[in-house]
Write an enzyme that holds these catalytic residues in place. Sequence first.
Site, PDB file in Angstrom:
ATOM      1  N   ASP A 391       0.861  -1.172   0.000  1.00 19.84           N
ATOM      2  CA  ASP A 391       0.000   0.000   0.000  1.00 19.84           C
ATOM      3  C   ASP A 391       0.910   1.238   0.000  1.00 19.84           C
ATOM      4  OD1 ASP A 391      -2.305   1.613   0.370  1.00 19.84           O
ATOM      5  OD2 ASP A 391      -1.891   1.705   2.500  1.00 19.84           O
ATOM      6  N   THR A 676      -2.623   1.229  -4.585  1.00 20.36           N
ATOM      7  CA  THR A 676      -3.129   2.308  -3.744  1.00 20.36           C
ATOM      8  C   THR A 676      -4.489   2.786  -4.235  1.00 20.36           C
ATOM      9  OG1 THR A 676      -2.706   4.560  -2.969  1.00 20.36           O
ATOM     10  CG2 THR A 676      -1.798   3.980  -5.116  1.00 20.36           C
TER      11      THR A 676
END
EC number: 7.6.2.1
Length: 1046
Positions: A391, A676
Site C-alpha cells: 500500500d 493504492t
Amino acid sequence: MTDNIPLQPVRQKKRMDSKHRGGCCECLRCCGRREPRPRTVWFGHPEKRDQRYPRNVINNQKYNFFTFLPGVLFNQFKYFFNLYFLLLACSQFVVEMRLGALYTYWVPLGFVLAVTVIREAAEEIRCYIRDKEVNSQIYSKLTARGTVKVKSSNIQVGDLIIVEKNQRVPADMIFLRTSEKNGSCFLRTDQLDGETDWKLRLPVTCTQRLPTASDLLQIRSYVYAEEPNIDIHNFVGTFTREDSDPPVNESLSIENTLWASTVIASGTVVGVVLYTGRELRSVMNTSNPRSKIGLFDLEVNCLTKILFGALVVVSLVMVALQHFAGRWYLQIIRFLLLFSNIIPISLRVNLDMGKIVYSWVIRRDSKIPGTVVRSSTIPEQLGRISYLLTDKTGTLTQNEMVFKRLHLGTVAYGLDSMDEVQSHIFSIYTQPQEAPAVKGLSLATKVRRTMSSRVHEAVKAIALCHNVTPVYESNGVTDQAEAERHYEDSCRVYQASSPDEVALVQWTESVGLTLVGRDQSSVQLRSPGGHILNFTILQIFPFTYESKRMGIIVRDESTGEITFYMKGADVVMAGIVQYNDWLEEECGNMAREGLRVLVVAKKSLTEEQYQDFEARYVQAKLSVHDRSLKVATVIESLEMEMELLCLTGVEDQLQADVRPTLETLRNAGIKVWMLTGDKLETATCTAKNAHLVTRTQDIHIFRLVTNRGEAHLELNAFRRKHDCALVISGDSLEVCLKYYEYEFMELACQCPAVVCCRCAPTQKAQIVRLLQERTGKLTCAVGDGGNDVSMIQEADCGVGVEGKEGKQASLAADFSITQFKHLGRLLMVHGRNSYKRSAALSQFVIHRSLCISTMQAVFSSVFYFASVPLYQGFLIIGYSTIYTMFPVFSLVLDKDVKSEVAMLYPELYKDLLKGRPLSYKTFLIWVLISIYQGSIIMYGALLLFESEFVHIVAISFTSLILTELLMVALTIQTWHWLMIVAELLSLSCYIASLVFLHEFIDVYFIATLSFLWKVTVITLVSCLPLYVLKYLRRRFSPPSYSKLTS
C-alpha cells in the site's frame, strides 16, 4: 514483428471465490443467510424493522466454539502425512498386525495433535480478545430517556448514534446533524478506500434545521435505503418526514453517508444506523480469513508421499523375496508397519516446534521492536518471497505533507530560502506605497519591488485558492468563542479534504499571510502587520478527478477587484496559461524529485466580464439536458490566457528508510508492486520519490480505457516498451483483466515495478490472486489500513504496519511491524534463517528415520526376511526423542552468515527463490547418506558381534546414536552454546539410561573393551568419509555465503 501480435481474449475460468475458500466453517456461517433487500429504517425505533438484521460485531476468527475441534482436526488429517499415522496407530488394535506396545504409536501421534490444537487455540483466543476490544468500544445513543452509553456490538439498525471528533464510525449511517457552524463535516476515509483526501459530508437538510438533537426522536421520519452492496463510492436512498405539512422528501446520496471504518475529522455528528455486521460496506469489501498453508509444508508433504512410495516398494520386495508364501497380504501390512519409521512422525513435531522458536526469535529481535507474529505456521514463507505488494498511504509514506519549493520561473525558493519569501511579503504590507513617479530609486530597488509584488501575488493566490476551513478550538486558556473572535493562532486548526491543501495554507501562514476565517461566502486573511484582508467568494469550482484542477473567483473588499484564481496539474494547466518557455521543464525537474507539482494562475476580471459569466453559468446550471457539459463549457470560456504565477512543490514525507529498504528488496530479486486507492499523479510522485522507479527507468502511464478495442491498442503500445515501470488505474485494470487477463499479467510481470492507483480493496486482493495463479511464485502483501485487509489475507504472507491509521490491517495480518523499514530485516534475516533452518531440520529428521529403517531392512533380509522388529519398546521411542531430539532440534539455532552480512548482501536471499535448500537433489543426497550409514552400522554389527543376538542390538544402537550426534556436528555451520549442551545432554542421557535397558542391552558387555573398539570402528567408517567429502567440497566448490564469511 511482435508489435502488433493479435491479443487473444481470455477464456473465463471458474475461479473459487472468497466465499468458498473458507472451508466448512464458512458453510456453517452462511446457514440461514437471506438475500439482502432494500429497507425502511425509522429514526430511533429499531423495533419497527421490516426484516432481521445481523449483529454489529467484528469477527476475524477462523472457527467458533463448535467448529474449532472438528475444523482443526480436519485441517490436520487432510494431509497425507498425518492421516497415514492415524491409520498406522489404529491398525495396532488388530492383533495380527500388532508389532509392539500401543503407546509406541499413539503417544507420538497424540503429542503432535496436542501441540497443534494448543497452538491453534492460543491464536483463536488472541483473535477473540482483539475482536472483543473493537466490539466493546463505547458510543452514545439518543433515546427517549436521554443519551445512554452503548457498546459497538449492541448497536442496531435504526439507532441514533452520536460520534465525536476523531472517533471511528461504528456502523454504516446516514448523516443527520453536525455541531459545525458551516453545516458539514469532514471524514477521513483512508481506512476504507486508501485515499488521503478528507471527504466533505453533508447532513440531511431537514434534520440539521431542528433546534436540538433530541428533536430527532420527536418527529415521524424514516430513511428508505437500497439493499447492502459492495460499492463504497455510491448510495441511493430517500429521507421522508411524515408529520410536516406537506411531508418532506429528500433524496440521499453518497454525500449524506458515514460508512463504518471511517473517522470523523471535524465536529460531533449524529447519524441513524442503516447497516450492521456483515452488511457493512467495509466488511463486504473484505474477504474471509483463511487457513494459510506454507509452500514449505506442501513440499515436505510431497516428500513424505515419496517416502511412502519407498515404504510400499520395500515391503513388496520383502514379501516377493519370500515368494508370497502363506498369508502374504498380512505380511505386507506387517512390513508396512515394521518400516513405518521411513516416514518420521517426529518430523511434524520438530517443524511445528521450530516455527514456534522462529516466532519467538522474531519477537525478541531488538532491531525490529514491536514486531508481532500472529500466524506462527508460515515463517518459512518469508524466506521465498518473489512479489511484494505494498500500500502507499501510511505504509510507504507518513501521510504528512511538507511544502518544499516555490518556483516563479526566474527564481525558485527552497526550504533554505523561505526567509526571503517572508521578507518580500513583509515589505509589501509594511512599507508605505510610494508613487510610481518618484525619482531617484535605484535599479536594484525597482527590481526588488517587482520581485516582491510577484512573490506577493503568488502567495496570495495560494492563500485564497483552496477548500481549507480554519476551525478554532478551546485550548484550556482561551475558550472557543473568544478564540474565533480574536483569530487566536494557538487555537486554530485547518480542515480540508486533502493534506496537500493544508500544507499549502500552513506555508502561507509561515511566510506571513495567514488564513484566519472562512465560510460559504467569504475568506479572511491576516497580513504580517495584523490587518485583516476581506474577500468575498463569488464562485468556487471544486477539484475533480476528471478536471484535475480547482478554481475560485473572489472580490477584494478593499479595492473591489475581481480575480479568478486557479491551480491544477501541469498536464491540464499547460493549455490554460499564457505561453512560456519554462513550465514544462521545471515541472519535469520537480516531479523527478518526487514532489507533487501544482501550477497556480490568475486572471483579473472586470465587473462586466463577471456579470456576463455569472448569467451564462446560472443558465447552464438550470438546463436539464447535458447540464455538466454546458457548465464545463461556460467555465472553460474563462480558462484562457491566464497569467502563470508560480509552481508549488509539496512532498509527502516518506516513512524512515523506505528508499534503502526498497533497494534491498530489489537487489534480493523481489519485484515490488504498489497498490493504492490514491490518485494517479500522487501515486506516480510517491513511486519516484521512494525510488520504487529508478531515475534511469521510463514510466508508461496506461491511459484510461473503457472497452475491449481501447484495451487492445493500449496493450500493444505497452508491449513496445522495454524495461519500463507501469502505472495503471483501477478502472483500466478492470477492463484489461476482463478481456486480456493472460496478456496483461504476462506484460506486467516483466516490468521492474508496477503502480496500480484508484484500486478498490477487492481489486487489490484480485491482483494478488492473479499473481499467484499466473506466476506460481510466493507473494507478500504489506498494508496499514482497513482497505488492505483483503489483500493481506489473500497473499501467501500478509504483513500489517501498525501506525496511526489504526490496527485493523496489523490485526488481520500474519506478521505485524511498526515501520516499513523493518520488512527488510524480517525477510532478509528472519525469513532466510527460518527457511534454511527448517530445510536442514526436515532433511536431518528424514535422515534419522531412514538410517534406522535401512538397518531394519538389512536385519530382516539377513534373517530370512522375517517381519521381526530390530528394536522394540523404549529403544524405538527413545531413539527419536531423548537420545537425539535435542541435538537435531538445535539446528533451529544454526545460521550460515551473520545477520549484518545477510542485510549487506541481499543477493544471498535471491538464492533461496530457487528452493535449493530443500529440493529433490538435496533430498536424494540425504537418502543416499542414510542408506550408506544404516548399511555400514548394521553390517558392521553383524560382522563384529561374537555370540549373542543382544550384542548386535548393543553395538548397532550405540553406533547409531553416536553417528547421529556426529552428523549433527557435521551439519552445523555456526556453533551456539545450546548446541554443545544438547549434544552432551543427549550422550549423558543415553549412558545413564543403559542401566535401565537390561531388557534390550547386555549391561556387562558394554563395559568391555571389545564393545568400545567395535563401536568406534563402525562409527568412524560411517562418518569419516562424509567429513572428508564436506572438507573437499568447501575447499574446491564453496557456497556463495562462505565466500563472504571467510
